[in-house]
Design a protein around this motif. Sequence first.
Motif, short mmCIF file in Angstrom:
data_model
loop_
_atom_site.label_atom_id
_atom_site.label_comp_id
_atom_site.label_asym_id
_atom_site.label_seq_id
_atom_site.Cartn_x
_atom_site.Cartn_y
_atom_site.Cartn_z
N LEU A 1 0.81 -1.22 0.00
CA LEU A 1 0.00 0.00 0.00
C LEU A 1 0.85 1.27 0.00
O LEU A 1 0.31 2.38 0.01
N ASN A 2 2.15 1.11 -0.01
CA ASN A 2 3.07 2.23 -0.21
C ASN A 2 3.82 2.11 -1.53
O ASN A 2 4.73 2.89 -1.80
N VAL B 1 1.23 -0.12 -7.29
CA VAL B 1 -0.06 -0.54 -6.74
C VAL B 1 -0.99 0.65 -6.61
O VAL B 1 -2.17 0.61 -6.99
N LEU B 2 -0.47 1.75 -6.07
CA LEU B 2 -1.29 2.95 -5.86
C LEU B 2 -1.77 3.56 -7.17
O LEU B 2 -2.76 4.30 -7.19
N SER B 3 -1.08 3.26 -8.27
CA SER B 3 -1.50 3.80 -9.57
C SER B 3 -2.75 3.10 -10.10
O SER B 3 -3.38 3.59 -11.04
N ASP B 4 -3.10 1.96 -9.50
CA ASP B 4 -4.29 1.22 -9.90
C ASP B 4 -5.31 1.34 -8.76
O ASP B 4 -5.17 0.71 -7.72
N LYS B 5 -6.35 2.14 -8.96
CA LYS B 5 -7.30 2.43 -7.88
C LYS B 5 -8.04 1.18 -7.41
O LYS B 5 -8.28 1.01 -6.21
N THR C 1 -5.64 -0.99 -5.38
CA THR C 1 -5.42 -0.34 -4.09
C THR C 1 -6.59 -0.60 -3.15
O THR C 1 -6.40 -0.91 -1.97
N LYS C 2 -7.81 -0.51 -3.67
CA LYS C 2 -9.00 -0.77 -2.86
C LYS C 2 -9.01 -2.21 -2.36
O LYS C 2 -9.36 -2.49 -1.20
N ARG D 1 -6.60 -2.55 0.48
CA ARG D 1 -7.09 -1.90 1.70
C ARG D 1 -8.13 -2.77 2.40
O ARG D 1 -8.18 -2.81 3.64
#
Length: 227
Positions: free
Chosen positions: A133-134, A138-142, A145-146, A149
Amino acid sequence: MREWFRNRYLDLLGSIYIYNEHRGYTAIEDLLTAVRMRWPDDHALIAKIKKHRADEHKHYLMFRRWFERRGVMPLAVDSTCGHIDRFVGIMFGSSIDALDKEQIVRSDALFGRMCRVISLTEQRGYKQVEILLNNPHVLSDKTLTKIFRIIEQDEPSHWEPYEGWLDAHGIRHDKWWERMVDAFVHSELLFLKLPILFLHPSLKRQSRFADEEDGQKPTASRFAAAH
């Protein structure tokens, strides 16, 4: 090149996770059957393991939908990328499918060992999700990322039933060498297997999703049949 690297990384990451989530909920289903046979009145333990199984299945379906939206199948990774597969193999000298589950649940010592393996695996998974999650890819794909989470929220309850059973039965928790085995399995995947798969020039994709074969293979249910 940068876009190719990102897509390849996410493709492989998702493929490893969908394999492990499928392995998780199918293996827990077999374990749950055995637990119900030995401790039919331990409703709290059964309910917690059922939740663990349900969460793993939910996570699997989320990854399946992620692949379906992208219009591709997962890469064909196998048990060599399964943390629990490798951990169980080292700790029990057997694959998960070949384990004698009757023997495991009838022995407090063996079931305690299994509880420690599952607990360490789930705690390792939680730490890895925090790292992912950092991760900028990964964060570029919403959507991805969800998914992570949600896994982060679910994960802490997954080692609770096994740690609770160990406490209730006065059986020791993990020792340093078991934590070292867990770290070795994780490092082996991260620094050896993942780079090899990443650079594999002809890594094929699955022809169908793993859950399409659920229930088609014979399971190790001798314990249930005996009762």
